[in-house]
Design a protein around this motif. Structure first.
Motif, PDB file in Angstrom:
ATOM      1  N   TYR A 339       0.910  -1.383   0.053  1.00  0.00           N
ATOM      2  CA  TYR A 339       0.108  -0.108   0.093  1.00  0.00           C
ATOM      3  C   TYR A 339       0.819   1.188   0.069  1.00  0.00           C
ATOM      4  O   TYR A 339       1.879   1.301   0.052  1.00  0.00           O
ATOM      5  CB  TYR A 339      -1.139  -0.223   1.180  1.00  0.00           C
ATOM      6  N   SER A 340       0.107   2.395  -0.019  1.00  0.00           N
ATOM      7  CA  SER A 340       0.737   3.744  -0.420  1.00  0.00           C
ATOM      8  C   SER A 340       1.368   4.373   0.908  1.00  0.00           C
ATOM      9  O   SER A 340       1.087   3.802   1.975  1.00  0.00           O
ATOM     10  CB  SER A 340      -0.064   4.741  -1.151  1.00  0.00           C
ATOM     11  N   ALA A 341       2.342   5.321   0.647  1.00  0.00           N
ATOM     12  CA  ALA A 341       3.035   6.052   1.842  1.00  0.00           C
ATOM     13  C   ALA A 341       2.080   7.179   2.021  1.00  0.00           C
ATOM     14  O   ALA A 341       1.784   7.890   3.056  1.00  0.00           O
ATOM     15  CB  ALA A 341       4.342   6.646   1.471  1.00  0.00           C
ATOM     16  N   LEU A 342       1.229   7.533   0.928  1.00  0.00           N
ATOM     17  CA  LEU A 342       0.476   8.699   1.067  1.00  0.00           C
ATOM     18  C   LEU A 342      -0.450   8.952  -0.379  1.00  0.00           C
ATOM     19  O   LEU A 342      -0.218   8.533  -1.390  1.00  0.00           O
ATOM     20  CB  LEU A 342       1.273  10.151   0.803  1.00  0.00           C
ATOM     21  N   ASP A 343      -1.880   9.060   0.347  1.00  0.00           N
ATOM     22  CA  ASP A 343      -2.912   9.022  -0.779  1.00  0.00           C
ATOM     23  C   ASP A 343      -3.522  10.491  -1.112  1.00  0.00           C
ATOM     24  O   ASP A 343      -3.818  10.887  -2.028  1.00  0.00           O
ATOM     25  CB  ASP A 343      -4.057   8.301   0.009  1.00  0.00           C
ATOM     26  N   TYR A 344      -3.522  11.289   0.091  1.00  0.00           N
ATOM     27  CA  TYR A 344      -4.223  12.649  -0.043  1.00  0.00           C
ATOM     28  C   TYR A 344      -3.420  13.888   0.360  1.00  0.00           C
ATOM     29  O   TYR A 344      -2.580  13.781   1.479  1.00  0.00           O
ATOM     30  CB  TYR A 344      -5.667  12.807   0.517  1.00  0.00           C
ATOM     31  N   LEU A 345      -3.347  14.941  -0.284  1.00  0.00           N
ATOM     32  CA  LEU A 345      -2.779  16.097  -0.086  1.00  0.00           C
ATOM     33  C   LEU A 345      -3.936  17.163   0.432  1.00  0.00           C
ATOM     34  O   LEU A 345      -4.816  17.503  -0.423  1.00  0.00           O
ATOM     35  CB  LEU A 345      -2.011  16.925  -0.963  1.00  0.00           C
ATOM     36  N   LEU A 346      -4.288  17.542   1.786  1.00  0.00           N
ATOM     37  CA  LEU A 346      -5.331  18.411   2.187  1.00  0.00           C
ATOM     38  C   LEU A 346      -4.959  19.675   2.400  1.00  0.00           C
ATOM     39  O   LEU A 346      -4.154  19.922   3.065  1.00  0.00           O
ATOM     40  CB  LEU A 346      -5.739  17.759   3.593  1.00  0.00           C
ATOM     41  N   LEU A 347      -5.516  20.449   1.548  1.00  0.00           N
ATOM     42  CA  LEU A 347      -5.175  21.834   1.514  1.00  0.00           C
ATOM     43  C   LEU A 347      -6.616  22.842   1.670  1.00  0.00           C
ATOM     44  O   LEU A 347      -7.560  22.529   1.419  1.00  0.00           O
ATOM     45  CB  LEU A 347      -4.522  22.117   0.040  1.00  0.00           C
ATOM     46  N   ASP A 348      -6.054  24.041   2.392  1.00  0.00           N
ATOM     47  CA  ASP A 348      -7.324  24.933   2.234  1.00  0.00           C
ATOM     48  C   ASP A 348      -7.558  25.596   0.724  1.00  0.00           C
ATOM     49  O   ASP A 348      -6.837  25.567   0.089  1.00  0.00           O
ATOM     50  CB  ASP A 348      -6.924  25.914   3.377  1.00  0.00           C
ATOM     51  N   GLU A 349      -8.722  25.708   0.631  1.00  0.00           N
ATOM     52  CA  GLU A 349      -9.328  26.076  -0.677  1.00  0.00           C
ATOM     53  C   GLU A 349      -8.776  27.450  -1.231  1.00  0.00           C
ATOM     54  O   GLU A 349      -8.486  27.719  -2.528  1.00  0.00           O
ATOM     55  CB  GLU A 349     -10.683  26.274  -1.021  1.00  0.00           C
ATOM     56  N   SER A 350      -8.434  28.209  -0.101  1.00  0.00           N
ATOM     57  CA  SER A 350      -7.919  29.691  -0.523  1.00  0.00           C
ATOM     58  C   SER A 350      -6.539  30.040  -0.482  1.00  0.00           C
ATOM     59  O   SER A 350      -5.906  31.100  -0.694  1.00  0.00           O
ATOM     60  CB  SER A 350      -8.851  30.740   0.179  1.00  0.00           C
TER      61      SER A 350
END
Length: 394
Positions: A339-350
């Motif tokens: 499996y992966s080390a990282l799936d998502y990069l969570l960022l503020d929309e602005s």
């Protein structure tokens, strides 16, 4: 024949129905694991416990600054300051908790009184005559007194008590009283303050951080790396390692204990949260077995980057931080992990994080999620928005 099965679902961000369900029954909430270091996550943790009592916090024991440095120098103990502050952040603050123990653990001795006065206050605590300890019922009070007494007996006469955390002194005494093992005393005091989550150091070991800079210079000690207690590093960090002591370069490492491995492999979500990029986040990924356990977990992994200026990440763009984070995990892979080390990069929309290269991220199989995470003009994450976003991923 048994095997693993990965199930996909349609994601809603934030998923308010899911979040409300967790808030209604936090005792049955998900196991969200944070690789966290300092105080950056404490405010989020205080909100998180409203939604789940099963969050897992692996904190770095490698700090070498502040009041923890004095205890480390005195007893060769792992850093306990971040551990104590996270225990307090997750403590039950309702009437069902232990407010008297909480008040004692969060108390610091004065910065302005004389050494004689501070020693007298410590003696009052040991003897049970201090107002903060008088109101704690037995057998809890006697237990705390016994651990404080060990610390009092073992410190040198010239030990600086100015600004000392009583919680740190208690944990240090428990460590010395338990054959220099941190886990038993952490478990005990988690029960005393009714911690609504699980807090542990990544390693139960007294090690330090070392880094090599791009200019070839080497620096030992977390307090010399962060750019907070000392001058900002003269050059960006090239690589980091675990070190024996602070006097000379002695590369070392240890394997994580089975309970840490199991916690990582069974977490419903793994979060790489904000905090000092090297000394808080990547430091937690360095012990042997961490990366392997992460890549044995089929559930989502998400990176929530820092806002503002972190002296440790000078010269590192957001994309470079993503690459170094993934590399820090994958260097420990043994070959059988799928499996992966990282799936998502969570960022503020602005918020402007700098360049977000979608092609690079696609090659890494990392998806970008943009959602409101900041509500003030202070450029700080809103704890409740972050909590809801993370829980929507579980």
């Amino acid at each position: 024949m048994s095997g693993s099965l990965r199930i996909s679902r349609r994601m809603i961000m934030p998923d308010l129905v899911r979040v409300h369900r967790y808030q209604s029954l936090p005792e049955q909430g998900p196991k969200v694991l944070f690789f966290s270091g300092g105080s950056a996550l404490n405010k989020i943790s205080r909100v998180f416990k409203e939604y789940t009592h099963h969050s897992i916090h692996l904190v770095t024991p490698f700090d070498s600054g502040g009041s923890s440095a004095r205890l480390r120098a005195e007893f060769d103990i792992p850093a306990v300051g971040d551990l104590r502050s996270r225990l307090m952040a997750l403590a039950d603050e309702t009437v069902m908790g232990q407010p008297e123990v909480y008040a004692l653990f969060t108390h610091r001795l004065s910065q302005h009184e004389t050494s004689v006065e501070l020693k007298a206050q410590l003696q009052q605590l040991v003897s049970g005559e201090h107002p903060l300890i008088e109101i704690i019922p037995n057998p809890m009070r006697a237990l705390i007194q016994s651990h404080l007494a060990v610390t009092q007996q073992r410190i040198n006469d010239d030990f600086d008590l100015h600004g000392a955390s009583i919680g740190n002194l208690i944990i240090a005494g428990g460590y010395l009283n338990n054959q220099q093992h941190l886990d038993p005393i952490v478990f005990l005091f988690s029960r005393l303050v009714k911690t609504l989550g699980d807090v542990k150091t990544t390693l139960d070991a007294s090690l330090h951080l070392g880094v090599e800079l791009d200019n070839g210079e080497t620096v030992l000690g977390q307090h010399n790396i962060t750019g907070k207690e000392t001058a900002v590093l003269s050059s960006p960090i090239k690589r980091m390692w675990l070190n024996k002591g602070l006097r000379r370069i002695q590369l070392t490492n240890q394997h994580i204990a089975d309970d840490r491995k199991d916690a990582i492999e069974s977490a419903d979500l793994i979060c790489y949260p904000p905090g000092s990029f090297y000394s808080s986040l990547l430091a937690n990924l360095m012990p042997e077995g961490v990366g392997r356990a992460i890549c044995n977990n089929s559930n989502p992994k998400v990176y929530l980057p820092n806002l503002g200026i972190d002296p440790e990440q000078q010269g590192l763009s957001l994309m470079e931080r993503v690459h170094r984070l993934v590399a820090a995990v994958e260097i420990d892979k043994g070959g059988s992990e799928i499996y992966s080390a990282l799936d998502y990069l969570l960022l503020d929309e602005s918020y402007d994080y700098g360049e977000v290269d979608l092609e690079q991220l696609e090659r890494l199989k990392v998806q970008v999620i943009k959602t409101p995470l900041i509500t003030t003009k202070l450029n700080k994450y809103d704890e409740r928005l972050v909590t809801k976003a993370l829980l929507s991923l579980t």
